[in-house]
Write a protein that holds these residues in place. Structure first.
Motif, PDB file in Angstrom:
ATOM      1  N   ALA A  87     -32.786  -8.648  15.995  1.00 53.45           N
ATOM      2  CA  ALA A  87     -33.020  -7.311  15.428  1.00 53.45           C
ATOM      3  C   ALA A  87     -31.735  -6.514  15.287  1.00 53.45           C
ATOM      4  O   ALA A  87     -31.644  -5.618  14.430  1.00 53.45           O
ATOM      5  CB  ALA A  87     -34.012  -6.546  16.301  1.00 53.45           C
ATOM      6  N   ASP A  88     -30.724  -6.821  16.103  1.00 56.28           N
ATOM      7  CA  ASP A  88     -29.435  -6.131  16.012  1.00 56.28           C
ATOM      8  C   ASP A  88     -28.614  -6.597  14.818  1.00 56.28           C
ATOM      9  O   ASP A  88     -27.616  -5.962  14.466  1.00 56.28           O
ATOM     10  CB  ASP A  88     -28.617  -6.368  17.291  1.00 56.28           C
ATOM     11  N   ARG A  89     -29.038  -7.689  14.194  1.00 61.32           N
ATOM     12  CA  ARG A  89     -28.233  -8.308  13.144  1.00 61.32           C
ATOM     13  C   ARG A  89     -28.870  -8.188  11.756  1.00 61.32           C
ATOM     14  O   ARG A  89     -28.478  -8.911  10.829  1.00 61.32           O
ATOM     15  CB  ARG A  89     -27.998  -9.781  13.498  1.00 61.32           C
ATOM     16  N   LEU A  90     -29.815  -7.286  11.622  1.00 61.99           N
ATOM     17  CA  LEU A  90     -30.499  -7.145  10.334  1.00 61.99           C
ATOM     18  C   LEU A  90     -29.526  -6.850   9.196  1.00 61.99           C
ATOM     19  O   LEU A  90     -29.714  -7.315   8.066  1.00 61.99           O
ATOM     20  CB  LEU A  90     -31.558  -6.039  10.423  1.00 61.99           C
ATOM     21  N   GLY A  91     -28.490  -6.084   9.494  1.00 55.68           N
ATOM     22  CA  GLY A  91     -27.533  -5.732   8.448  1.00 55.68           C
ATOM     23  C   GLY A  91     -26.822  -6.929   7.850  1.00 55.68           C
ATOM     24  O   GLY A  91     -26.371  -6.882   6.697  1.00 55.68           O
ATOM     25  N   GLN A 140     -34.638   0.758   7.364  1.00 58.83           N
ATOM     26  CA  GLN A 140     -33.308   1.032   6.813  1.00 58.83           C
ATOM     27  C   GLN A 140     -32.752  -0.164   6.051  1.00 58.83           C
ATOM     28  O   GLN A 140     -31.982   0.010   5.102  1.00 58.83           O
ATOM     29  CB  GLN A 140     -32.345   1.408   7.945  1.00 58.83           C
ATOM     30  N   ALA A 141     -33.141  -1.367   6.456  1.00 55.35           N
ATOM     31  CA  ALA A 141     -32.554  -2.578   5.876  1.00 55.35           C
ATOM     32  C   ALA A 141     -33.356  -3.160   4.727  1.00 55.35           C
ATOM     33  O   ALA A 141     -32.844  -3.989   3.971  1.00 55.35           O
ATOM     34  CB  ALA A 141     -32.400  -3.647   6.963  1.00 55.35           C
ATOM     35  N   ALA A 142     -34.630  -2.738   4.598  1.00 52.93           N
ATOM     36  CA  ALA A 142     -35.501  -3.398   3.624  1.00 52.93           C
ATOM     37  C   ALA A 142     -36.622  -2.463   3.189  1.00 52.93           C
ATOM     38  O   ALA A 142     -36.759  -1.348   3.694  1.00 52.93           O
ATOM     39  CB  ALA A 142     -36.085  -4.667   4.245  1.00 52.93           C
ATOM     40  N   VAL A 197     -37.674 -15.000  11.529  1.00 51.72           N
ATOM     41  CA  VAL A 197     -37.882 -14.779  12.959  1.00 51.72           C
ATOM     42  C   VAL A 197     -36.619 -14.183  13.551  1.00 51.72           C
ATOM     43  O   VAL A 197     -35.540 -14.791  13.480  1.00 51.72           O
ATOM     44  CB  VAL A 197     -38.251 -16.093  13.681  1.00 51.72           C
ATOM     45  N   LEU A 198     -36.743 -12.987  14.091  1.00 50.68           N
ATOM     46  CA  LEU A 198     -35.623 -12.342  14.774  1.00 50.68           C
ATOM     47  C   LEU A 198     -35.640 -12.836  16.220  1.00 50.68           C
ATOM     48  O   LEU A 198     -36.514 -12.460  17.002  1.00 50.68           O
ATOM     49  CB  LEU A 198     -35.764 -10.819  14.704  1.00 50.68           C
TER      50      LEU A 198
END
Length: 383
Positions: free
Chosen positions: A8-12, A45-47, A137-138
């Motif tokens: 989840a910390d790497r969505l960007g 924010q990401a999608a 899958v996060l």
């Protein structure tokens, strides 16, 4: 050691997966970034987040164990919420599939096969593959460390929502690794992406992460509970309280017919199991099994998390209660006529239905399965 960063910390870094796509999210209160934001907010924010889907206990964690939650609108976001733990279906329905192009899964697991979130994830892989939907899958670490394996592999014919896949009881995989295993072994062909963690090494259990313990469900309040749950969840299939309705679920075990808690604790400690001890305990559950009745039993304490084998401890305690209270101890009957006893669904085999099983024989018998699974799962390791 770098700070732990979950998927989840790497969505960007993975925005390209969501470009021009309607996105759905399967999550619970454990879906949070390292800075404390919910994955719901981070994904907005990401999608283009369109829909939320919740497993057992719900997206916000407000559902009791086994409670069915109807479709509703999330008050915080205004997004529609579908339940993947419905009375009639625990799969993605056509109505759900119409709402998204890409589905994201972000739930902290507990490392035990009984946990129904695993079944939900396995169903999502199959359903997304069948519908041509991408699944992301996060990943999150295995809170039990991802190294130690315990238990026999689920036997054919014992599949259920508390045992959906041929895994040992303690399977030592992350959810992302489990997803890769299911997709590969079942040849589902799901368009699956696992966003891996960084800053985690295999063998590091939850206390070493440096992050808060967010309860993955209402009765797993801390790491020690999650560890003991590997063994004491078996009591859910008996007329012995597994500690629901107390301040220490799955650590407190007892029943109204156990009148000498001191003797039970002494008998357990006499077995000399590594990393664990028991103290006598009397309690009155406020809900669930034996609600409002005084129970005698034990409080289990983890002394060395690396040394303890909680499944061995659970089987040992189960054997002791059966043998010291033979007239009162009982397995709960199957939920349906002609069905399998719930303890057998939890165990993944039918050995506990035999009146003369011993913990020692079962522990010895599971060793070949543990070795075979260690070799099998290595192909899917991400860490």
């Amino acid at each position: 050691m770098p700070a732990l960063r979950c998927g989840a910390d790497r969505l960007g870094e993975y925005k390209h997966l969501f470009k021009d796509a309607r996105v759905g999210l399967v999550t619970t209160p454990t879906g949070r970034t390292s800075d404390g934001r919910s994955t719901i907010a981070a994904l907005q924010q990401a999608a283009d987040l369109r829909v939320l889907l919740g497993p057992e206990h719900g997206v916000r964690g407000d559902g009791a164990a086994g409670a069915f939650i109807p479709q509703y609108t999330d008050a915080a976001t205004g997004l529609p919420v579908f339940s993947l733990y419905g009375k009639d279906s625990k799969r993605l329905t056509p109505a759900m599939l119409e709402t998204f192009d890409v589905l994201v899964y972000d739930i902290q697991d507990v490392g035990s096969r009984y946990y129904t979130f695993l079944s939900t994830l396995a169903y999502l892989i199959e359903d997304c593959a069948g519908a041509g939907k991408r699944l992301v899958v996060l990943d999150r670490p295995d809170p039990l460390g991802g190294e130690i394996i315990e238990g026999t592999t689920l036997r054919p014919g014992m599949e259920s929502f508390v045992g959906c896949y041929p895994l040992p009881t303690r399977y030592a995989l992350t959810i992302g690794e489990f997803a890769q295993m299911v997709n590969a072994e079942q040849h589902f062909g799901c368009d699956l992406t696992v966003v891996s963690c960084t800053g985690w090494q295999r063998g590091q259990s939850a206390p070493a992460w440096g992050t808060p313990w967010i309860m993955p469900s209402p009765n797993i309040p801390n790491y020690e509970t999650a560890l003991l749950y590997v063994g004491t969840c078996l009591f859910e299939g008996t007329n012995v309280s597994e500690g629901r309705g107390t301040a220490a679920p799955f650590a407190v075990i007892g029943a109204p017919y156990i009148h000498d808690a001191e003797a039970l604790a002494a008998a357990f400690n006499a077995r000399g199991l590594p990393g664990i001890c028991a103290t006598p305990y009397y309690f009155t559950p406020t809900f669930s099994k034996h609600q409002g009745q005084l129970c005698g039993g034990v409080h289990l304490h983890v002394l060395d998390a690396d040394a303890v084998r909680p499944l061995s401890a659970g089987l040992t305690l189960l054997e002791l209660i059966r043998d010291t209270c033979p007239k009162d101890f009982a397995l709960l009957p199957p939920h349906t006529e002609g069905g399998r006893p719930f303890i057998s669904l939890l165990a993944g085999h039918r050995e506990l239905e035999r009146p003369d099983w011993t913990a020692a024989e079962l522990i010895k018998a599971q060793a070949p399965d543990e070795a075979a699974f260690a070799a099998r799962k290595a192909a899917y390791h991400l860490y």
